[in-house]
Motif scaffolding. Structure first.
Motif, PDB file in Angstrom:
ATOM      1  N   LEU A  36       0.860  -1.184   0.000  1.00 16.63           N
ATOM      2  CA  LEU A  36       0.000   0.000   0.000  1.00 16.63           C
ATOM      3  C   LEU A  36       0.900   1.240   0.000  1.00 16.63           C
ATOM      4  CD1 LEU A  36      -2.993   1.013   0.355  1.00 16.63           C
ATOM      5  CD2 LEU A  36      -2.558   0.988   2.820  1.00 16.63           C
ATOM      6  N   SER A  37       0.903   1.945  -1.127  1.00 15.76           N
ATOM      7  CA  SER A  37       1.790   3.104  -1.259  1.00 15.76           C
ATOM      8  C   SER A  37       1.019   4.382  -0.953  1.00 15.76           C
ATOM      9  CB  SER A  37       2.346   3.200  -2.676  1.00 15.76           C
ATOM     10  OG  SER A  37       2.852   1.943  -3.072  1.00 15.76           O
ATOM     11  N   VAL A  38       1.660   5.236  -0.226  1.00 17.61           N
ATOM     12  CA  VAL A  38       1.033   6.480   0.209  1.00 17.61           C
ATOM     13  C   VAL A  38       1.543   7.629  -0.652  1.00 17.61           C
ATOM     14  CG1 VAL A  38       0.821   8.116   2.148  1.00 17.61           C
ATOM     15  CG2 VAL A  38       0.850   5.619   2.570  1.00 17.61           C
ATOM     16  N   GLY A  39       0.627   8.397  -1.207  1.00 18.31           N
ATOM     17  CA  GLY A  39       0.998   9.586  -1.968  1.00 18.31           C
ATOM     18  C   GLY A  39       0.436  10.820  -1.275  1.00 18.31           C
ATOM     19  N   LEU A  40       1.285  11.726  -0.896  1.00 16.59           N
ATOM     20  CA  LEU A  40       0.857  12.948  -0.181  1.00 16.59           C
ATOM     21  C   LEU A  40       1.729  14.099  -0.692  1.00 16.59           C
ATOM     22  CD1 LEU A  40       0.687  11.815   3.572  1.00 16.59           C
ATOM     23  CD2 LEU A  40      -1.200  12.905   2.321  1.00 16.59           C
ATOM     24  N   SER A  41       1.116  15.235  -1.022  1.00 11.18           N
ATOM     25  CA  SER A  41       1.938  16.374  -1.468  1.00 11.18           C
ATOM     26  C   SER A  41       2.675  16.994  -0.288  1.00 11.18           C
ATOM     27  CB  SER A  41       1.060  17.402  -2.175  1.00 11.18           C
ATOM     28  OG  SER A  41      -0.059  17.689  -1.373  1.00 11.18           O
ATOM     29  N   VAL A  42       2.025  16.996   0.862  1.00  8.29           N
ATOM     30  CA  VAL A  42       2.722  17.411   2.096  1.00  8.29           C
ATOM     31  C   VAL A  42       2.494  16.344   3.154  1.00  8.29           C
ATOM     32  CG1 VAL A  42       2.705  19.935   1.753  1.00  8.29           C
ATOM     33  CG2 VAL A  42       0.689  18.796   2.671  1.00  8.29           C
ATOM     34  N   PRO A  43       3.453  16.154   4.046  1.00 10.74           N
ATOM     35  CA  PRO A  43       3.281  15.133   5.091  1.00 10.74           C
ATOM     36  C   PRO A  43       2.039  15.426   5.930  1.00 10.74           C
ATOM     37  CG  PRO A  43       5.561  15.839   5.006  1.00 10.74           C
ATOM     38  CD  PRO A  43       4.796  16.793   4.128  1.00 10.74           C
ATOM     39  N   ALA A  44       1.485  14.334   6.513  1.00 13.16           N
ATOM     40  CA  ALA A  44       0.273  14.494   7.312  1.00 13.16           C
ATOM     41  C   ALA A  44       0.244  13.448   8.411  1.00 13.16           C
ATOM     42  CB  ALA A  44      -0.954  14.334   6.419  1.00 13.16           C
ATOM     43  N   SER A  45      -0.293  13.857   9.547  1.00  8.36           N
ATOM     44  CA  SER A  45      -0.470  12.910  10.646  1.00  8.36           C
ATOM     45  C   SER A  45      -1.841  12.264  10.492  1.00  8.36           C
ATOM     46  CB  SER A  45      -0.374  13.651  11.988  1.00  8.36           C
ATOM     47  OG  SER A  45      -0.654  12.734  13.016  1.00  8.36           O
ATOM     48  N   LEU A  46      -1.819  10.974  10.187  1.00  8.68           N
ATOM     49  CA  LEU A  46      -3.058  10.257   9.895  1.00  8.68           C
ATOM     50  C   LEU A  46      -3.044   8.905  10.588  1.00  8.68           C
ATOM     51  CD1 LEU A  46      -3.226  10.637   5.984  1.00  8.68           C
ATOM     52  CD2 LEU A  46      -4.602  11.896   7.667  1.00  8.68           C
ATOM     53  N   THR A  47      -4.223   8.411  10.843  1.00  2.95           N
ATOM     54  CA  THR A  47      -4.357   7.030  11.313  1.00  2.95           C
ATOM     55  C   THR A  47      -4.894   6.174  10.179  1.00  2.95           C
ATOM     56  OG1 THR A  47      -4.792   7.728  13.571  1.00  2.95           O
ATOM     57  CG2 THR A  47      -5.504   5.505  12.966  1.00  2.95           C
ATOM     58  N   PHE A  48      -4.161   5.136   9.836  1.00  6.03           N
ATOM     59  CA  PHE A  48      -4.707   4.132   8.939  1.00  6.03           C
ATOM     60  C   PHE A  48      -5.332   3.024   9.771  1.00  6.03           C
ATOM     61  CE2 PHE A  48      -1.846   5.986   5.754  1.00  6.03           C
ATOM     62  CZ  PHE A  48      -2.707   6.036   4.660  1.00  6.03           C
ATOM     63  N   ARG A  49      -6.575   2.726   9.472  1.00  2.11           N
ATOM     64  CA  ARG A  49      -7.218   1.558  10.100  1.00  2.11           C
ATOM     65  C   ARG A  49      -7.298   0.476   9.018  1.00  2.11           C
ATOM     66  NH1 ARG A  49      -8.721   2.566  15.198  1.00  2.11           N
ATOM     67  NH2 ARG A  49      -9.063   4.758  15.744  1.00  2.11           N
ATOM     68  N   LEU A  50      -6.461  -0.528   9.212  1.00  3.83           N
ATOM     69  CA  LEU A  50      -6.290  -1.556   8.174  1.00  3.83           C
ATOM     70  C   LEU A  50      -7.027  -2.815   8.589  1.00  3.83           C
ATOM     71  CD1 LEU A  50      -2.445  -0.991   7.956  1.00  3.83           C
ATOM     72  CD2 LEU A  50      -4.128  -0.191   6.261  1.00  3.83           C
ATOM     73  N   ARG A  51      -7.925  -3.250   7.774  1.00  4.11           N
ATOM     74  CA  ARG A  51      -8.695  -4.446   8.115  1.00  4.11           C
ATOM     75  C   ARG A  51      -7.794  -5.683   8.113  1.00  4.11           C
ATOM     76  NH1 ARG A  51     -11.426  -7.597   4.228  1.00  4.11           N
ATOM     77  NH2 ARG A  51     -12.476  -9.364   5.228  1.00  4.11           N
ATOM     78  N   ILE A  52      -7.851  -6.424   9.201  1.00  4.74           N
ATOM     79  CA  ILE A  52      -7.238  -7.753   9.251  1.00  4.74           C
ATOM     80  C   ILE A  52      -8.377  -8.723   8.978  1.00  4.74           C
ATOM     81  CG2 ILE A  52      -5.871  -9.385  10.600  1.00  4.74           C
ATOM     82  CD1 ILE A  52      -4.519  -6.635  10.196  1.00  4.74           C
ATOM     83  N   PRO A  53      -8.408  -9.349   7.798  1.00  4.99           N
ATOM     84  CA  PRO A  53      -9.582 -10.161   7.438  1.00  4.99           C
ATOM     85  C   PRO A  53      -9.873 -11.236   8.481  1.00  4.99           C
ATOM     86  CG  PRO A  53      -8.154  -9.853   5.524  1.00  4.99           C
ATOM     87  CD  PRO A  53      -7.408  -9.319   6.715  1.00  4.99           C
ATOM     88  N   GLY A  54     -11.154 -11.458   8.707  1.00  6.63           N
ATOM     89  CA  GLY A  54     -11.577 -12.444   9.700  1.00  6.63           C
ATOM     90  C   GLY A  54     -11.054 -13.840   9.408  1.00  6.63           C
ATOM     91  N   TRP A  55     -10.808 -14.142   8.124  1.00  8.02           N
ATOM     92  CA  TRP A  55     -10.331 -15.484   7.766  1.00  8.02           C
ATOM     93  C   TRP A  55      -8.844 -15.655   8.063  1.00  8.02           C
ATOM     94  CZ3 TRP A  55      -6.362 -14.743   4.547  1.00  8.02           C
ATOM     95  CH2 TRP A  55      -6.388 -13.632   3.698  1.00  8.02           C
ATOM     96  N   CYS A  56      -8.143 -14.553   8.381  1.00  5.53           N
ATOM     97  CA  CYS A  56      -6.670 -14.599   8.489  1.00  5.53           C
ATOM     98  C   CYS A  56      -6.233 -14.904   9.918  1.00  5.53           C
ATOM     99  CB  CYS A  56      -6.098 -13.251   8.035  1.00  5.53           C
ATOM    100  SG  CYS A  56      -4.303 -13.185   8.230  1.00  5.53           S
ATOM    101  N   ARG A  57      -5.421 -15.918  10.058  1.00  5.73           N
ATOM    102  CA  ARG A  57      -4.952 -16.262  11.396  1.00  5.73           C
ATOM    103  C   ARG A  57      -3.553 -15.718  11.690  1.00  5.73           C
ATOM    104  NH1 ARG A  57      -8.540 -20.694  10.672  1.00  5.73           N
ATOM    105  NH2 ARG A  57      -7.062 -21.917   9.473  1.00  5.73           N
ATOM    106  N   THR A  58      -2.782 -15.430  10.657  1.00  5.23           N
ATOM    107  CA  THR A  58      -1.450 -14.845  10.861  1.00  5.23           C
ATOM    108  C   THR A  58      -1.237 -13.712   9.866  1.00  5.23           C
ATOM    109  OG1 THR A  58      -0.660 -17.068  11.396  1.00  5.23           O
ATOM    110  CG2 THR A  58       1.007 -15.369  11.112  1.00  5.23           C
ATOM    111  N   ALA A  59      -1.025 -12.512  10.420  1.00  6.39           N
ATOM    112  CA  ALA A  59      -0.805 -11.345   9.565  1.00  6.39           C
ATOM    113  C   ALA A  59       0.485 -10.646   9.996  1.00  6.39           C
ATOM    114  CB  ALA A  59      -1.992 -10.388   9.669  1.00  6.39           C
TER     115      ALA A  59
END
Lengths: 648, 648
Positions: A471-494
């Motif tokens: 997942l590549s991030v493109g930003l013209s200026v830096p920013a303080s952000l929270t990414f909430r990334l889904r860990i799929p329910g089917w996944c046991r090891t991420a």
């Protein structure tokens, strides 16, 4: 016109999370799994559906100046000349087509839509009423049978089409026609004295009105949606009263119970998902919308109970729902027959709608898990790989009698799966304040506005065939952000790394989403790695049909075995519990897909000598075995298919 | 009047065996299994069925002088006022009732029959035509739609009723009415120029005409039956021609194929049992009758192929047949779903008719095995133990939704199972020259004429609960006779003794019947002993629904598990392959029956925590287990039921 949703987002404190989905047109599938599906739907499905609507007579119903006789070519097999709800079909087609227009302007498609809009405008009654059946055939009977005749359902689909067309092109004409129609409904229905206290038995107008409200900001539009949802199921029933006005005995109602339309009891008191599956999903979608817009915890809590009931007791492993053809819906809990599964494409698509809405007010992975399940399985199975053949029922087992069709006398499903796919981008990301939620994985490039900044996100991945995502991030200026990334329910090891550095995210995981907060700058890269072994799934013991059976799932993709791959009916296979199953990418399979291969056993019919029953169980012989993604079945030679395979 | 059949028996050499069944009235069930069933049907079923026919308006259709408006009480649930084939229902009731009259004269029942006959005679048209629907509603449309409207089917049932009533009472009035109706059919239909070359799509008249011929000896009656069977399936189809005469397109036929009525191809070319199951069985019964009467090997050979197809590929273990509700019949081979089994009571009864007829021309135990299977299972399950509740569909698995009803808008099954039981005696014995065939076991006393002598046979036995049968011979003078004693197909070890002396009969067994020839004298006693362990049965691997499942049968009786006996849904049970099952006679169970008891395992739902699918299979815990005869299910508390149980 900016949507009222965006305006309201900065207002007073609200009970719920209020994520805003990214606009579908800002997500491009320029590579990967969804690229060819999107292109096929845009380039094949949309034009051929218009062709079918035309040649099958669905558009002819809009020739308001002609006598309303039989169609030039009556709809088969019923000999039906016209249905009360045909308007819904081209409404949904306009919606599906509109979603393609912003990024791929198409004068021909626009001309076709404009032609329909012109006829609708021409036919609309002076007071705003709009339904081709009643206007042409029996205008005196309009609004006399909300229980059976779908007038608001049809208007709702036209309304969704009008909103989508306006958003795609900025053209107001269709929207204005539909606003007049809604004004007419507002004049006619409501709790105020002098109005009819009715509501349509086939839900749809409610969620369409919320879409309209988000475009117009007109509180009357939200209020009407709220009225319809609040009024539903109030006793004594409006449908009884209305039947008596028609001189009918309410007891003669063909479906016997208003549970068929989720109108047996007020919606906030409903705890079990009942009745017609598509109706239920459209209602629940509207309930989630109204919880969101009205800050209504009672609707949210009703949705929660219903969602848990559905996913805990009534959902096929494919995300299909509504097992029974007789009511196109639910029966008893745990009733999940495979071969007679109705599991209508529309219902799976609409579960996607509902799940997605739930995730915007309550960021819980259980909702996006359901969305992803229908997306890769029970909804996608409704359209062929060539983009012009369809399933209405999505069975989990077949002896070869289930074939995809080019068109249907009740063609609700083709346009539903089409609009799902042409608007798919909106399901991938949501934003709220300085947060971005990543719900789905799959190669795409997206543009978002978050915390006042323009954010470009790019996913490079072979998902769902592989579990690695860059997942590549493109930003013209830096920013303080929270990414909430889904860990799929089917996944046991991420595993997750940021700019090559693996991070320990486990403490940050909340209900299926890992949170990463930091100052992000252009070129940052998140790598997600979801282990994707083959899962063997077993069903709850109350599902009698699945006793002693196993289903295979890898990542979000449910598998099935087709006769054409193994040369025998999969019903004869027995899978040992420790059988090894090897995933292998098969580039030649319908555009490329991961298949599962291994060794099974086959019950031998060779020593039965004409007997049907005997005292010795069948003998078993080794048999090479191959499974393909369920959504790809019935695209090659005719034959039997099975999702739930018998274990040895 | 003696039957033409007896007269012909001593004539020219014939191709087939021609056993003559003993008359039902000469077999008395004065003890044992059939005693209480016979009494219940005579004393409860026959009178309550007349009451239902009366109160539900079925008899009202015979009020020919009243305007044919809606019935006083329209038939539910369709709101139907009258069906084209209501005549068949009281025709079958008269037949069932008549079979009780010879040994139990009943002036009240006779008066009720006479009242119906009087109305029929009054309503019959001058040219002999007789059908209450057409005479009262649309006489101009008579004989215009043999494909859909059952005129000859209805007349056939009246004819069977008339023959039975004549044989029971000697009264000719009803028979004469029906002979006039048949004369009218002879004038109207046939291959001769000027006649319509039609035949009824719902077979029935054919076998009824053979019954009539056996009473009248009139060759025209046999010829008409022969014409109908020979004409069936000839192309181009009469139904196409007839539809065009009505101004319809034959392609609009709702069932799409004349295979629905076994009219897709000439009967002698049919090798797979297809279409509506009751129609098929009535046709094949007529084919067996005509093979018998006409010495026609081509019909016998067609029947043989069809019988093997049915029993080898399309028959439920209970003897039920026709899995699908949509055509009330057959689908593909090996399609035997349990929960959605249609398996109409009428079809099982009619398989009894056919099998019995086959055994008269070909004494093969496979035919009497099928007869016995339906008798103790899939037909008997159609009537409740109290004699006044019924099943139309005889499912092999239920979650409790299947309940017996008191009456039905299409009440064909109640009178069918009634006439089967009131005429049951005829299925036990047949005679030919100096031979007596014993087809069925069960306590009874019978009188036969064999080789010019009067023979009295008495069976003392607890069959089907025990496999020991004492067969006592009563003869006023000694006679040299051959007894052909059926060794049931389910029996693996049988012993026979004569007057206490065990005999080695194995060399004499021919196709399931052991032959004992000797000079018999009064008081001789044959003892048969059939070992009756609990059999575990497995289905052919092509029956996907039964994979990993086992059914229990003991002797001729198929078992099932009911929720009410075990306190949980039987769908949760797992039966170990070596589980011991103990038969025990339970005198308190619905008049007394052998139940099976043992230990099973129960799939535990306690550790699923709201999930519907998981990667660990269900855990198992021990569970006491009880099975009851399938024919007794749904006579106690509501609940789930299963015939095919999941193996561990």
């Amino acid at each position: 016109m900016s949507s009222s949703l965006k305006k309201a987002a900065g207002g007073a404190p609200r009970l719920f999370e209020r994520y805003v989905p990214v606009d579908h047109a800002r997500v491009s599938f320029d590579a990967g799994f969804w690229k060819s599906w999107s292109e096929t739907v845009r380039d094949v499905t949309i034009p051929t559906q218009h062709m079918r609507l035309d040649e099958e007579g669905f558009l002819e119903v809009l020739d308001f100046d002609k006598p309303a006789g039989p169609l030039a070519r009556p709809i088969q097999p019923s000999g039906l000349s016209m249905q009360h709800f045909f308007d819904s079909d081209f409404g949904k087609w306009i919606e599906a087509a509109s979603y393609t227009l912003k990024n791929n302007p198409n004068p021909d498609v626009e001309a076709k839509i404009d032609a329909i809009v012109e006829k609708l405008e021409h036919g609309q009654m002076a007071d705003g009423y709009l339904n081709s059946w009643f206007i042409r055939r029996e205008p005196e009977k309009r609004w006399t049978n909300l229980r059976d005749l779908h007038e608001m359902y049809s208007m709702g689909h036209l309304l969704e089409g009008a909103v989508a067309y306006f958003q795609a092109t900025g053209k107001r004409r269709f929207l204005d026609v539909m606003i007049r129609a809604v004004d007419h409904i507002i004049d006619t229905f409501g709790a105020e004295p002098g109005k009819l206290r009715g509501y349509d038995a086939h839900e749809e107008i409610e969620l369409a009105l919320v879409k309209l409200y988000r475009v117009t900001g007109d509180p009357r539009h939200l209020k009407l949606a709220t009225y319809f949802v609040d009024e539903r199921g109030r006793m004594p029933s409006y449908y009884d009263e209305e039947a008596r006005r028609r001189g009918e005995d309410p007891a003669d109602y063909v479906y016997k119970t208003y549970a068929y339309s989720q109108a047996h009891t007020p919606v906030r008191e409903q705890t079990q998902v009942v009745g017609h599956a598509v109706r239920a999903m459209y209602l629940f979608s509207a309930m989630a919308d109204l919880a969101y817009e009205n800050d209504d915890p009672t609707l949210k809590s009703a949705c929660d109970k219903l969602f848990d009931n559905l996913t805990g007791r009534q959902l096929y492993v494919t995300g299909g729902l509504g097992p029974s053809a007789s009511n196109e819906g639910f029966t008893r809990e745990f009733d999940l027959p495979n071969e007679t599964a109705y599991a209508e494409t529309c219902a799976a698509v609409a579960l996607g709608f509902w799940s997605h809405r739930m995730a915007q007010i309550d960021l819980d992975g259980k909702f996006t898990d359901a969305l992803e399940t229908v997306l890769f399985n029970g909804a996608l199975s409704g359209i062929s790989r060539d983009g012009e053949h369809y399933f209405y029922e999505n069975v989990l087992e077949s002896h070869g009698q289930n074939r995809r069709w080019k068109w249907h006398y009740c063609p609700c499903c083709p346009t539903n799966i089409a609009r799902f796919i042409t608007s798919l981008g909106q399901y991938f990301y949501s934003a709220k304040a300085d947060e971005v939620a990543v719900h789905l994985y799959g190669a795409n490039t997206a543009e978002l506005d978050v915390a006042g900044r323009f954010l470009r996100l790019k996913q490079d991945t072979a998902y769902p065939w592989e579990g690695d995502v860059r997942l590549s991030v493109g930003l013209s200026v830096p920013a303080s952000l929270t990414f909430r990334l889904r860990i799929p329910g089917w996944c046991r090891t991420a595993r997750i790394s940021v700019n090559g550095q693996e991070i320990d995210f486990s403490a940050s995981v909340e209900r299926g989403y890992a949170a990463i907060t930091r100052e992000w700058k252009d070129g940052d890269e998140i790598r997600l790695s979801f282990d994707m072994p083959v899962d063997r799934l077993y069903a709850h013991p109350a599902v009698g049909e699945d006793a002693h059976r196993v289903a295979f799932k890898r990542g979000p993709v449910v598998y099935c075995v087709e006769e054409t791959d193994i040369g025998t009916e999969p019903q004869r296979l027995r899978i040992a519990r420790d059988a090894a199953l090897e995933p292998r990418f098969d580039a030649g399979l319908l555009g490329g897909a991961v298949v599962l291969e291994g060794e099974a056993l086959e019950a031998d019919a060779g020593d039965w000598n004409g007997t049907l029953y005997r005292s010795a169980p069948p003998s078993l012989k080794p048999k090479a075995f191959k499974a393909i993604p369920y959504h790809l079945w019935a695209n090659r030679a005719e034959g039997a298919m099975q999702v739930w395979l018998t274990e040895k």
